[in-house]
Design an enzyme around this catalytic site. Structure first.
Site, PDB file in Angstrom:
ATOM      1  N   LYS A   9       0.839  -1.193   0.000  1.00  0.00           N
ATOM      2  CA  LYS A   9       0.000   0.000   0.000  1.00  0.00           C
ATOM      3  C   LYS A   9       0.881   1.251   0.000  1.00  0.00           C
ATOM      4  CE  LYS A   9      -3.827  -2.149   2.579  1.00  0.00           C
ATOM      5  NZ  LYS A   9      -4.849  -1.884   3.632  1.00  0.00           N
ATOM      6  N   TYR A  49     -12.403  -3.750  -2.966  1.00  0.00           N
ATOM      7  CA  TYR A  49     -12.952  -3.552  -1.617  1.00  0.00           C
ATOM      8  C   TYR A  49     -14.482  -3.488  -1.642  1.00  0.00           C
ATOM      9  CZ  TYR A  49      -8.315  -2.689   0.458  1.00  0.00           C
ATOM     10  OH  TYR A  49      -7.031  -2.819   0.939  1.00  0.00           O
TER      11      TYR A  49
HETATM   12  N1  UDP Z   1     -10.088  -0.402   6.972  1.00  0.00           N
HETATM   13  C1  UDP Z   1     -10.284   0.824   7.579  1.00  0.00           C
HETATM   14  N2  UDP Z   1     -11.077   0.898   8.702  1.00  0.00           N
HETATM   15  C2  UDP Z   1     -11.657  -0.208   9.243  1.00  0.00           C
HETATM   16  C3  UDP Z   1     -11.454  -1.461   8.629  1.00  0.00           C
HETATM   17  C4  UDP Z   1     -10.660  -1.530   7.484  1.00  0.00           C
HETATM   18  O1  UDP Z   1      -9.758   1.833   7.105  1.00  0.00           O
HETATM   19  O2  UDP Z   1     -12.372  -0.099  10.263  1.00  0.00           O
HETATM   20  C5  UDP Z   1      -9.235  -0.481   5.772  1.00  0.00           C
HETATM   21  C6  UDP Z   1      -7.842  -1.012   6.138  1.00  0.00           C
HETATM   22  O3  UDP Z   1      -6.871  -0.355   5.307  1.00  0.00           O
HETATM   23  C7  UDP Z   1      -7.963  -2.477   5.767  1.00  0.00           C
HETATM   24  C8  UDP Z   1      -8.857  -2.392   4.529  1.00  0.00           C
HETATM   25  O4  UDP Z   1      -9.791  -1.365   4.823  1.00  0.00           O
HETATM   26  O5  UDP Z   1      -6.711  -3.084   5.509  1.00  0.00           O
HETATM   27  C9  UDP Z   1      -9.588  -3.685   4.199  1.00  0.00           C
HETATM   28  O6  UDP Z   1     -10.353  -4.086   5.305  1.00  0.00           O
HETATM   29  P1  UDP Z   1     -10.463  -5.618   5.722  1.00  0.00           P
HETATM   30  O7  UDP Z   1     -11.523  -5.714   6.766  1.00  0.00           O
HETATM   31  O8  UDP Z   1     -10.604  -6.466   4.498  1.00  0.00           O
HETATM   32  O9  UDP Z   1      -9.047  -5.880   6.474  1.00  0.00           O
HETATM   33  P2  UDP Z   1      -7.719  -6.645   6.018  1.00  0.00           P
HETATM   34  O10 UDP Z   1      -8.160  -7.849   5.214  1.00  0.00           O
HETATM   35  O11 UDP Z   1      -6.886  -5.679   5.205  1.00  0.00           O
HETATM   36  O12 UDP Z   1      -7.038  -7.028   7.302  1.00  0.00           O
END
Ligand code: UDP
Ligand code: MG
Length: 154
Positions: A9, A49
């Site tokens: 990222k 996303y």
């Molecule tokens: N994210 C955020 N706030 C939240 C949850 C997620 O900004 O409360 C962002 C964060 O950058 C995260 C991405 O959205 O990595 C994707 O979310 P996911 O729940 O898929 O988490 P990951 O798989 O990346 O751990």
């Protein structure tokens, strides 16, 4: 072998952690089978996303993911999706355990340095989303027999 998708990222790009993070994956014995640099479009991010588009933080996430070019990487290994998620740590860098990538390089719930696929279905869709077929290389490093035992390689 199983494959997974990583995105370095903008938080990893801007802070110069790409090399250190790739080092960890190589040290673990994971195999790079695709790597390239690109800018992510809003359209691509809305697809990637899709599970988050209705969240209040989505506009901030979009802006954060488009803040700089990113590096996308495909890694192969035994149970690599789970192995990489364990190495990545919890989403929020403040909750991620020390020793994990997010635990060691992030203090944020947003700026958490890498994306890693979270299931076999997601990994397959994400590799297709970010790479053309000819950008993925099927190869076996000569030292793989020292990474896994003969019982573990199929
Ligand atoms: N994210 C955020 N706030 C939240 C949850 C997620 O900004 O409360 C962002 C964060 O950058 C995260 C991405 O959205 O990595 C994707 O979310 P996911 O729940 O898929 O988490 P990951 O798989 O990346 O751990
Ligand atoms: Mg996720």
């Amino acid at each position: 072998m199983e494959k997974t998708l990583i995105i370095f990222k903008p938080s990893a790009m801007e802070r110069g952690f790409v090399g250190q993070i790739i080092n960890r994956f190589q040290q673990k014995g994971l195999v790079i089978c695709g790597i390239k640099m690109m800018r992510l479009s809003e359209e691509l991010l809305r697809e990637h996303y899709a599970h988050l588009v209705d969240k209040s933080f989505f506009p901030v996430l979009l802006k954060s993911m488009m803040a700089s070019p990113v590096i996308v990487m495909c890694l192969a290994g035994k149970d690599v999706i789970n192995v990489v998620r364990l190495m990545t740590g919890a989403t929020n860098g403040r909750d991620a355990l020390p020793g994990t990538i997010r635990g060691d390089f992030s203090a944020s719930n947003q700026e958490n340095v890498i994306h890693a696929s979270s299931s076999p279905e997601d990994a397959a869709a994400e590799i297709k989303r970010f790479f053309k077929d000819e950008e993925i290389f099927e190869w076996t490093p000569a030292n793989l027999k020292y990474v896994y035992s003969e019982l573990e390689i199929d």
